[in-house]
Design a protein around this motif. Sequence first.
Motif, mmCIF file in Angstrom:
data_model
loop_
_atom_site.group_PDB
_atom_site.id
_atom_site.type_symbol
_atom_site.label_atom_id
_atom_site.label_comp_id
_atom_site.label_asym_id
_atom_site.label_seq_id
_atom_site.Cartn_x
_atom_site.Cartn_y
_atom_site.Cartn_z
ATOM 1 N N ASP A 41 16.359 -14.029 19.402
ATOM 2 C CA ASP A 41 17.828 -14.099 20.026
ATOM 3 C C ASP A 41 18.096 -12.684 20.214
ATOM 4 O O ASP A 41 17.667 -11.815 19.078
ATOM 5 C CB ASP A 41 18.955 -14.860 18.956
ATOM 6 N N PRO A 42 18.768 -12.117 21.275
ATOM 7 C CA PRO A 42 19.348 -10.747 21.472
ATOM 8 C C PRO A 42 20.179 -10.488 20.265
ATOM 9 O O PRO A 42 20.444 -9.302 19.943
ATOM 10 C CB PRO A 42 20.102 -10.907 22.669
ATOM 11 N N ARG A 43 21.119 -11.627 19.832
ATOM 12 C CA ARG A 43 21.980 -11.090 18.768
ATOM 13 C C ARG A 43 21.649 -11.766 17.257
ATOM 14 O O ARG A 43 21.062 -12.371 17.171
ATOM 15 C CB ARG A 43 23.324 -12.299 19.178
ATOM 16 N N PHE A 44 22.047 -10.874 16.502
ATOM 17 C CA PHE A 44 21.904 -11.263 15.121
ATOM 18 C C PHE A 44 23.023 -11.955 14.559
ATOM 19 O O PHE A 44 24.302 -11.611 14.618
ATOM 20 C CB PHE A 44 21.851 -10.171 14.299
ATOM 21 N N THR A 45 22.712 -13.353 14.092
ATOM 22 C CA THR A 45 23.637 -14.314 13.771
ATOM 23 C C THR A 45 23.298 -14.814 12.309
ATOM 24 O O THR A 45 22.407 -14.545 11.913
ATOM 25 C CB THR A 45 23.702 -15.606 15.042
ATOM 26 N N ARG A 46 24.049 -15.713 11.963
ATOM 27 C CA ARG A 46 23.863 -16.514 10.875
ATOM 28 C C ARG A 46 22.411 -17.303 10.772
ATOM 29 O O ARG A 46 21.773 -17.293 9.747
ATOM 30 C CB ARG A 46 25.031 -17.374 10.510
ATOM 31 N N THR A 47 22.066 -17.487 11.967
ATOM 32 C CA THR A 47 20.540 -18.138 11.973
ATOM 33 C C THR A 47 19.535 -17.255 11.759
ATOM 34 O O THR A 47 18.511 -17.314 10.896
ATOM 35 C CB THR A 47 20.245 -18.849 13.303
ATOM 36 N N SER A 48 19.936 -15.834 12.191
ATOM 37 C CA SER A 48 19.076 -14.880 12.134
ATOM 38 C C SER A 48 18.917 -14.706 10.605
ATOM 39 O O SER A 48 17.589 -14.012 10.178
ATOM 40 C CB SER A 48 19.273 -13.848 12.849
ATOM 41 N N ALA A 49 20.038 -14.586 9.754
ATOM 42 C CA ALA A 49 19.795 -14.358 8.453
ATOM 43 C C ALA A 49 19.423 -15.344 7.609
ATOM 44 O O ALA A 49 19.042 -14.640 6.350
ATOM 45 C CB ALA A 49 21.523 -14.195 8.038
#
Length: 213
Positions: A41-49
């Motif tokens: 994903d281009p954005r770092f989100t809670r899923t990324s975390a």
Amino acid sequence: MDLQHSDAIMIMGSNMAECHPVAFRWPMKAKARGAKLIHVDPRFTRTSAMANTYAPLRAGTDIVFLGALVNYIINSKRWNEEPFFKEYVTSYTNAPTLINPEYKGPEDLEGLFSGWDAKTQKYTTKTWAYQTEMAANEQPGNQPTQGQTPGGQPSQGQPTQQAGTPSTQPNQPGDDAQSFGARVGKLVGPPPTQDRTLQDPQTVFQIMKRHYA
């Protein structure tokens, strides 16, 4: 949910942890039992975390990323040596399906697909369709008309009917179901032709392989 039994899960273009928190528990259960969670994903989100691997990419480059994965997989040792992967692809995807022989890809047409109309600046997708084989008895003109045998002669004991004359025959059981099936068949069309060896150059697999080479 099958997700909890996965060994690797890739979430792409979705902030599943916040947008679908109830469903996100299944990837979390899989991760708890050792699965690898990948978030693209281009954005770092809670899923990324929560992911084992976060793969940031520029907006609009999703197809390039997926194409690189396709190229890596079909050139990998496991694809070429372990039968499971090819068995799955040939049985559960459209990879063995044959495309219209008139189809040409960007590698043949300097970056364009077949069907491009320079005047309208639009594509016509006729050459992108699947190849099909109609059974001989489904070909137009091969069906006997009412009151005829397959050879075209009037059948014995069956009165012929003049055009425009209402039928006096009562509806037979199953007529509605048959007519519905025929209508659905016209919408769906005949089944596509396939090459389960994946060797024909017009299979979806070979076209994709050339496209992402």
